[in-house]
Scaffold this motif. Structure first.
Motif, PDB file in Angstrom:
ATOM      1  N   UNK A  61       0.823  -1.218   0.000  1.00  0.00           N
ATOM      2  CA  UNK A  61       0.000   0.000   0.000  1.00  0.00           C
ATOM      3  C   UNK A  61       0.855   1.266   0.000  1.00  0.00           C
ATOM      4  N   UNK A  62       1.955   1.268   0.743  1.00  0.00           N
ATOM      5  CA  UNK A  62       2.825   2.443   0.866  1.00  0.00           C
ATOM      6  C   UNK A  62       4.106   2.289   0.052  1.00  0.00           C
ATOM      7  N   UNK A  63       3.997   1.681  -1.122  1.00  0.00           N
ATOM      8  CA  UNK A  63       5.163   1.443  -1.962  1.00  0.00           C
ATOM      9  C   UNK A  63       5.901   2.753  -2.241  1.00  0.00           C
ATOM     10  N   UNK A  64       7.209   2.670  -2.207  1.00  0.00           N
ATOM     11  CA  UNK A  64       8.075   3.798  -2.563  1.00  0.00           C
ATOM     12  C   UNK A  64       8.457   3.610  -4.021  1.00  0.00           C
ATOM     13  N   UNK A  65       8.234   4.649  -4.819  1.00  0.00           N
ATOM     14  CA  UNK A  65       8.575   4.597  -6.240  1.00  0.00           C
ATOM     15  C   UNK A  65       9.593   5.691  -6.530  1.00  0.00           C
ATOM     16  N   UNK A  77      11.635  12.289  -8.991  1.00  0.00           N
ATOM     17  CA  UNK A  77      11.501  12.296  -7.552  1.00  0.00           C
ATOM     18  C   UNK A  77      11.065  10.956  -6.998  1.00  0.00           C
ATOM     19  N   UNK A  78      10.656  11.013  -5.777  1.00  0.00           N
ATOM     20  CA  UNK A  78      10.164   9.837  -5.057  1.00  0.00           C
ATOM     21  C   UNK A  78       8.680  10.039  -4.805  1.00  0.00           C
ATOM     22  N   UNK A  79       7.908   9.013  -5.150  1.00  0.00           N
ATOM     23  CA  UNK A  79       6.473   9.027  -4.904  1.00  0.00           C
ATOM     24  C   UNK A  79       6.145   7.876  -3.966  1.00  0.00           C
ATOM     25  N   UNK A 132      10.260   0.374  -5.586  1.00  0.00           N
ATOM     26  CA  UNK A 132      10.566   0.196  -6.997  1.00  0.00           C
ATOM     27  C   UNK A 132      11.442   1.375  -7.404  1.00  0.00           C
ATOM     28  N   UNK A 133      12.695   1.110  -7.773  1.00  0.00           N
ATOM     29  CA  UNK A 133      13.613   2.164  -8.211  1.00  0.00           C
ATOM     30  C   UNK A 133      14.077   1.827  -9.619  1.00  0.00           C
TER      31      UNK A 133
END
Length: 137
Positions: A31-35, A41-43, A121-122
């Motif tokens: 739910x709080x995935x870092x993209x 930037x970072x979402x 996910x980077x």
């Protein structure tokens, strides 16, 4: 998760990308995935990821090939290296004008896994290479 379970999760995510099944992609994410967006930037959050996919679909048609997945011993981190085959469909803000240019680009994604879901996910690729390809037409 085991290494095999993580590899299966990443394969499911990438296969969903190729199938343009964005709901299946989102189902792989926490739910709080870092993209971390390449050159961006970072979402944070699945809904931001959904919005990003919708935007990308308007501008690009991409397929991933030559996929290699690597997973650490604990299954908590993974990486995928692949070749992107794409078409630039509509001009994206701040980038060259689109007119259906095709491109082929090596790229990769780094993943973190928590509680059976992708938590980060980077994405990385050479933006200058992409720009040169679309400018060349």
């Amino acid at each position: 998760m085991s290494r095999d379970d993580t590899a299966t999760l990443i394969r499911t995510y990438l296969d969903a990308f190729n199938a343009k099944d964005f709901d299946a992609m989102l189902a792989c994410l926490g739910e709080d995935v870092i993209h971390d967006v390449n050159q961006g930037g970072r979402e944070i959050g699945r809904e931001k990821f959904r919005w990003f996919n919708a935007k990308m679909t308007r501008h690009y048609d991409e397929n991933l090939a030559d996929i290699e997945i690597m997973v650490n011993a604990s299954g908590s981190r993974a990486a995928a290296e692949f070749t992107v085959h794409g078409s630039y469909l509509a001009t994206d803000e701040g980038l060259p004008e689109a007119n259906g240019q095709r491109y082929t680009l090596p790229a990769g994604i780094f993943f973190e896994i928590d509680d059976g879901a992708i938590s980060r996910v980077s994405t990385t690729y050479n933006l200058n290479d992409w720009i040169a390809q679309v400018k060349a037409g």
